[in-house]
Design an enzyme around this catalytic site. Structure first.
Site, PDB file in Angstrom:
ATOM      1  N   LYS A   1      21.437   4.959   3.905  1.00  0.00           N
ATOM      2  CA  LYS A   1      20.515   5.628   4.840  1.00  0.00           C
ATOM      3  C   LYS A   1      20.039   6.932   4.202  1.00  0.00           C
ATOM      4  CE  LYS A   1      20.344   7.952   9.384  1.00  0.00           C
ATOM      5  NZ  LYS A   1      21.052   8.291  10.639  1.00  0.00           N
TER       6      LYS A   1
ATOM      7  N   ASP B   1      16.581  14.619   9.922  1.00  0.00           N
ATOM      8  CA  ASP B   1      16.566  13.905  11.193  1.00  0.00           C
ATOM      9  C   ASP B   1      16.486  14.915  12.332  1.00  0.00           C
ATOM     10  OD1 ASP B   1      16.892  12.307  13.400  1.00  0.00           O
ATOM     11  OD2 ASP B   1      19.006  11.817  12.992  1.00  0.00           O
TER      12      ASP B   1
ATOM     13  N   LYS C   1      16.513  16.685  18.830  1.00  0.00           N
ATOM     14  CA  LYS C   1      17.894  17.175  18.856  1.00  0.00           C
ATOM     15  C   LYS C   1      17.915  18.626  19.333  1.00  0.00           C
ATOM     16  CE  LYS C   1      19.865  14.435  15.082  1.00  0.00           C
ATOM     17  NZ  LYS C   1      20.913  13.750  15.873  1.00  0.00           N
TER      18      LYS C   1
ATOM     19  N   ASP D   1      21.429  13.899   6.498  1.00  0.00           N
ATOM     20  CA  ASP D   1      21.321  12.546   7.037  1.00  0.00           C
ATOM     21  C   ASP D   1      20.876  11.544   5.962  1.00  0.00           C
ATOM     22  OD1 ASP D   1      21.859  10.971   9.221  1.00  0.00           O
ATOM     23  OD2 ASP D   1      19.846  11.127  10.073  1.00  0.00           O
TER      24      ASP D   1
ATOM     25  N   ASP E   1      16.115   9.140  18.442  1.00  0.00           N
ATOM     26  CA  ASP E   1      17.142   9.732  17.580  1.00  0.00           C
ATOM     27  C   ASP E   1      18.105   8.673  17.029  1.00  0.00           C
ATOM     28  OD1 ASP E   1      18.438  11.710  16.227  1.00  0.00           O
ATOM     29  OD2 ASP E   1      19.477  12.540  17.973  1.00  0.00           O
TER      30      ASP E   1
ATOM     31  N   GLU F   1      17.505   6.465  14.910  1.00  0.00           N
ATOM     32  CA  GLU F   1      16.510   6.020  13.946  1.00  0.00           C
ATOM     33  C   GLU F   1      17.119   5.335  12.726  1.00  0.00           C
ATOM     34  OE1 GLU F   1      17.808   8.950  13.894  1.00  0.00           O
ATOM     35  OE2 GLU F   1      18.321   9.046  11.771  1.00  0.00           O
TER      36      GLU F   1
ATOM     37  N   ARG G   1      19.412   3.082  12.309  1.00  0.00           N
ATOM     38  CA  ARG G   1      19.479   1.616  12.404  1.00  0.00           C
ATOM     39  C   ARG G   1      18.101   0.983  12.292  1.00  0.00           C
ATOM     40  NH1 ARG G   1      22.383   2.234  18.141  1.00  0.00           N
ATOM     41  NH2 ARG G   1      22.975   4.168  17.101  1.00  0.00           N
TER      42      ARG G   1
END
Ligand code: BES
Ligand code: MN
Ligand code: ZN
Length: 504
Positions: free
Chosen positions: A268, A273, A280, A291, A350, A352, A354
């Site tokens: 990933k 993010d 967030k 991230d 959020d 995201e 996956r």
């Protein structure tokens, strides 16, 4: 730093500094006793007077010890001999390195690799010593205009093992330790990079550099236009709210025989993010530059295996994107069609990770992988479940789980398997699409893995959630380089069993 291994007698070493252990209470290690003998009780006298107790973290630095050929002797507290833990061992090595650096010995011979830890051999001791040394010397200071330089840093370090028989294994440990340490450093450097510089494009440029550095690595970049052609609409949706375009980097390492199926690592790579429209909260949001820690670990692992020249085929993928809120951003309520054809209702922008990973996991089907491991800072729930020391492993495949846990133990890069029974799948039910992108609060790490499992039916697959382990917060903030050590070990093991299979 240059490292060496050797098997010699402490009293015969001529070094700027010789390092030996002291156990609690005030007891010399084997190497310490040998030095004590030739110095006619000089060391044991100091111990008796109480100059060092032997607790972990204590050190005593001595000059001109009678009859000792080395200029200095560093006594290092090792705690109770029978209770020495792996974490303490690494701590002891780190303390030794910082002391040596501060006190101006340019080279040193260290007998701490003779310490015994239950269930561990000298291979482990040497490899961990190399990794712990490099870890403790790491700093990310390229954006500091004045750098803290050590005046006379340690340059050459020799680790001693207690018998000549162990030398061959110690040499191998050194080689493995060096490769893992350099992969770990590459991972940290990439992960620590600020998100205004480390964009998805930057990730792809780094992947290209690996191609130039290593003969056996070839890199291919998939850009947004190509993603559109591939129908990776889920991946593209995540990236749509950002000016920084998504790039997926595919690094192919050809070390094995032609035609051998590759192990595929998918990382990933959210270079930032923000959460997207499901923004967030502000506190600690800077840490979401990490991230892309999964991608950084794939990158570091590729470097490590290339340095080891492992006889195995591996494909490493950096799934680069940035999750931002703007007028073009995807929203809660949107329904996306993934590359697999399955549809997803977005309930939270959020979640995201996956959504980019699912398309990358469909993409890799074309490689007919031997197995696929994805590595992701996927869920905050993982930190609630396992904290900051242990990564989560989630996989439906028993054999792969066993392999990864074994590698994790060998490398002392901890991982713990969480269950993924079918019952969890229903948390992803959506009234409008094939699935929702979140499964509610209970078992968030598992339901995230369940989501991914729907895109990995064509091969053996395992998922590592490194949300708690990829970086440290607080005053000592920084990337840890995990799980490069685990992944490299996994590939070392695979390459060894593959070659024995071939020779049989
Ligand atoms: N990258 C985060 C997960 C994360 C959060 C890692 C904090 C490390 C520290 C991920 O994209 C995310 O935001 N996950 C959400 C999922 C939720 C909306 C289902 C989370 O964990 O809160
Ligand atoms: Mn997120
Ligand atoms: Zn994320």
């Amino acid at each position: 730093m240059e490292f060496f291994v050797k098997s010699g007698n402490p009293e015969k070493q001529r070094s700027a500094c010789i390092v030996v252990g002291v156990f609690e209470p005030r007891r010399l290690s084997r190497a310490g006793e040998l030095l004590d003998e030739i110095s006619e009780g000089y060391l044991s006298n100091l111990l008796r007077r109480g100059d060092i107790e032997g607790k972990v973290g204590q050190v005593l630095f001595l000059h001109h010890v009678p009859n000792v050929l080395s200029e200095r002797v560093l006594l290092v507290g090792c705690g109770k001999e029978r209770e020495l833990t792996e974490a303490q061992y690494k701590q002891i090595i780190a303390k030794t390195i910082s002391t040596l650096n501060d006190t101006g010995s340019l080279e040193s011979i260290c007998f701490l690799t003779e310490l015994r830890i239950i269930g561990r051999d000298s291979y482990w001791a040497v490899r961990q010593a190399v990794e712990a040394t490099e870890d403790s010397l790491y700093s990310f200071d390229q954006f500091k205009t004045t750098k803290e330089n050590t005046r006379r840093p340690l340059r050459k370090l020799t680790f001693n093992v207690s018998s000549r028989k162990e030398l061959a294994r110690a040499e191998l440990a050194l080689q493995h330790g060096l490769a893992v340490a350099s992969g770990t450093k590459a991972c940290k450097d990439l992960a620590n990079m600020p998100p205004n510089i480390c964009t998805p494009l930057y990730l792809s440029e780094q992947a290209k550099i690996l191609e130039q550095r290593f003969e056996k690595i070839a890199t291919k970049i998939v850009d947004a236009d190509q993603m559109a052609e591939l129908k990776m609409d889920s991946y593209l949706a995540v990236a749509r709210g950002s000016k920084n375009q998504p790039y997926m980097s595919i690094m192919t390492y050809n070390g094995g025989v032609e035609g051998q199926k590759p192990v595929v690592l998918v990382g990933k790579g959210l270079t930032f993010d923000a959460g997207g429209i499901s923004l967030k909260p502000g506190a600690g949001m800077d840490e979401m530059k990490y991230d892309m820690g999964g991608a950084a670990s794939v990158y570091g692992t590729m470097e490590a295996i290339a340095k080891l020249d492992l006889p195995i085929n591996v494909i490493g993928i950096l799934v680069g994107a940035e999750n931002m809120p703007d007028g073009n951003a995807y929203r809660p309520g949107d329904i996306l069609t993934t590359m697999s054809g399955q549809t997803v209702e977005v309930l939270n922008t959020d979640a995201e990770g996956r959504l980019v990973l699912c398309d990358a996991l469909t993409y890799v089907e074309r490689f007919e992988p031997e197995c696929v491991v994805d590595i992701a800072t996927l869920t905050g729930a993982c930190i609630m479940a396992l904290g900051h020391n242990i990564s989560a492993l989630v996989t439906p495949h028993k054999g792969l789980a066993h392999e990864i846990i074994t590698a994790s133990n060998q490398a002392s890069d901890k991982a713990w398997q969480l269950p993924m029974d079918d019952e969890y799948q229903k948390q992803l039910d959506s009234p409008f699409a094939d699935m929702a992108n979140i499964g509610g609060r209970p078992a968030g790490t598992i339901t995230a893995a369940c989501f991914l499992s729907r895109f990995t039916k064509k091969y053996n697959w395992a998922h590592l959630d490194v949300a708690g382990t990829a970086w440290r917060s607080g005053s000592n903030k920084g990337a840890t380089g995990r799980p490069v050590s685990l992944l490299t070990q996994f590939l070392i093991n695979r390459s060894e069993s593959d070659t024995t299979e071939l020779s049989n």
